[in-house]
Write an enzyme that holds these catalytic residues in place. Sequence first.
Site, PDB file in Angstrom:
ATOM      1  N   CYS A 117     -27.289  -0.172  -5.723  1.00  0.00           N
ATOM      2  CA  CYS A 117     -28.364  -0.306  -5.217  1.00  0.00           C
ATOM      3  C   CYS A 117     -28.538  -1.036  -4.289  1.00  0.00           C
ATOM      4  O   CYS A 117     -28.475  -1.778  -3.728  1.00  0.00           O
ATOM      5  CB  CYS A 117     -29.958  -1.059  -6.583  1.00  0.00           C
ATOM      6  SG  CYS A 117     -29.758  -0.534  -7.302  1.00  0.00           S
TER       7      CYS A 117
ATOM      8  N   ARG B  73       1.186  -1.763  -0.109  1.00  0.00           N
ATOM      9  CA  ARG B  73       0.201   0.275   0.368  1.00  0.00           C
ATOM     10  C   ARG B  73       0.849   1.398  -0.501  1.00  0.00           C
ATOM     11  O   ARG B  73       0.683   2.349  -0.887  1.00  0.00           O
ATOM     12  CB  ARG B  73      -0.760   0.026   1.526  1.00  0.00           C
ATOM     13  CG  ARG B  73      -1.427   1.512   1.368  1.00  0.00           C
ATOM     14  CD  ARG B  73      -2.775   0.708   2.401  1.00  0.00           C
ATOM     15  NE  ARG B  73      -3.543  -0.085   2.894  1.00  0.00           N
ATOM     16  CZ  ARG B  73      -4.368  -0.280   2.634  1.00  0.00           C
ATOM     17  NH1 ARG B  73      -5.586   0.536   2.094  1.00  0.00           N
ATOM     18  NH2 ARG B  73      -5.012  -1.823   3.014  1.00  0.00           N
TER      19      ARG B  73
HETATM   20  C1  LIG Z   1      -0.450  -7.452   2.429  1.00  0.00           C
HETATM   21  C2  LIG Z   1       0.603  -8.286   2.984  1.00  0.00           C
HETATM   22  C3  LIG Z   1       1.623  -7.580   2.604  1.00  0.00           C
HETATM   23  C4  LIG Z   1       1.729  -6.130   1.543  1.00  0.00           C
HETATM   24  O1  LIG Z   1       0.647  -5.302   2.620  1.00  0.00           O
HETATM   25  P1  LIG Z   1       0.696  -3.773   2.669  1.00  0.00           P
HETATM   26  O2  LIG Z   1      -0.424  -3.195   3.625  1.00  0.00           O
HETATM   27  O3  LIG Z   1       0.478  -3.633   1.779  1.00  0.00           O
HETATM   28  O4  LIG Z   1       1.562  -3.013   2.894  1.00  0.00           O
HETATM   29  C5  LIG Z   1       3.202  -8.066   2.455  1.00  0.00           C
HETATM   30  N1  LIG Z   1       3.333  -9.183   3.262  1.00  0.00           N
HETATM   31  C6  LIG Z   1       2.076  -9.635   3.364  1.00  0.00           C
HETATM   32  C7  LIG Z   1       2.203 -11.637   3.585  1.00  0.00           C
HETATM   33  C8  LIG Z   1       0.836  -9.561   3.148  1.00  0.00           C
HETATM   34  O5  LIG Z   1      -0.780 -10.366   2.883  1.00  0.00           O
END
Ligand SMILES: *Cc1c(COP(=O)(O)O)cnc(C)c1O
Length: 403
Positions: free
Chosen positions: A352, A274
């Site tokens: 909806c 993210r």
């Molecule tokens: C989703 C996930 C990430 C990334 O998480 P962010 O919050 O997008 O930084 C990294 N490692 C694992 C194992 C994940 O499931």
Amino acid sequence: MITSAVRTLATELTGDDLPAYVYDLPALRAHARAVRDALPPGLELYYAAKANPAPPVLRTLAPHVTGYEVASGGEVEHVRAAVPGAPLAFGGPGKTEGELRRALTLGVERFHVESEQELRLLAGAAKDAGLDAVDVLLRVNVPLASDELGGVALAMGGRPSPFGLDPEAVQRCLPLLSGAGSHGPLRLRGIHAHLASGLDAAAQLTVAAAIADWARKLSERHGLDDLTEVNVGGGMGVDYAHPDRRFDWAAYGKGMADLALRHPGRTLRIEPGRALTVYCGWYVTEVLDIKHSGGEAFAVLRGGTHHIRTPATKQHDQPFQVLPMDTTATWTRPWARPAVREEPVTLVGQLCTPKDVLARRVQVPELRAGDRVAFAMAGAYAWNISHHDFLMHPRPGFHYLDT
Ligand SMILES: *Cc1c(COP(=O)(O)O)cnc(C)c1O
């Protein structure tokens, strides 16, 4: 703030070209470079592809990341094809035997093993494939003292979890790993943990130190000389209420450099999703209608949470900017243009369902039918987590700006 390239396109597209996802790849490139520059040189940066696996995004990140974390057979195939040759770390719960075999065929570089059975399936698949040195990181629910995060709730670690292995289960895995007792095809290369998300830099550093210490103790206790890698996960926080308050990569990089000094001979790795891509994407649409009900104002937008499910899943207001459309061509109808002024307005989509809300009771100076709305922070967990086919509205356009 919306970048000028995105703003220009957002106002040039016609109503029927909307909604549209607009990605600013130069902005993504600059952000990824800044993140990489803030980190110590020896630290490995993987991108968690599930945040946004669009090929132009994966390719833009390529010069700035060490590799990609993938979490399904589909992501293994997709990322391999989009960025051939980039190292992949395959994590995620519930990997099937078929997925593991295919990942071995494709030469996946690291396996993040989440259970004892998965370790056995992988060992069998590696043996059948004639492989004798498949690199494994065990994903561990590293226990954290309850005060270690200063009261931040843990999403995934230190309490009952479907992800990873508890410490006792790690003990039971060791005899199946070479360098730890067996002469089988799997090598224990390190420990992986992804314990929480949404943490600020200080909390992330605390978690990283706990994981690295746990890995060191395990390796010392069992004489695991090959255990040289510690992946401390992703989950670097972003703030949807304040898009300009970004994760403090400079402080984090400094802290990780200190941590590396305390763990000589170990490679530290992170895998954010993210915080790398969320800022590079906008979901742009137009206001179809404005109305009042029970004394409250509603703006009905073209599109909705079937395209950008983020505000529904996270129960937040998606940050947005109004792009006023003042040309006479915007409003040619012979009745008054529906509008709200100096009033809180709830932005909803075309579905909806009362859950199709993108932002609730947000004060705006003015919003009129025909105006454009650009939702920010739509570069991660947005289009790819949404239920596109619900109600059969057309799909948005996709624009990857790169000039
Ligand atoms: C989703 C996930 C990430 C990334 O998480 P962010 O919050 O997008 O930084 C990294 N490692 C694992 C194992 C994940 O499931």
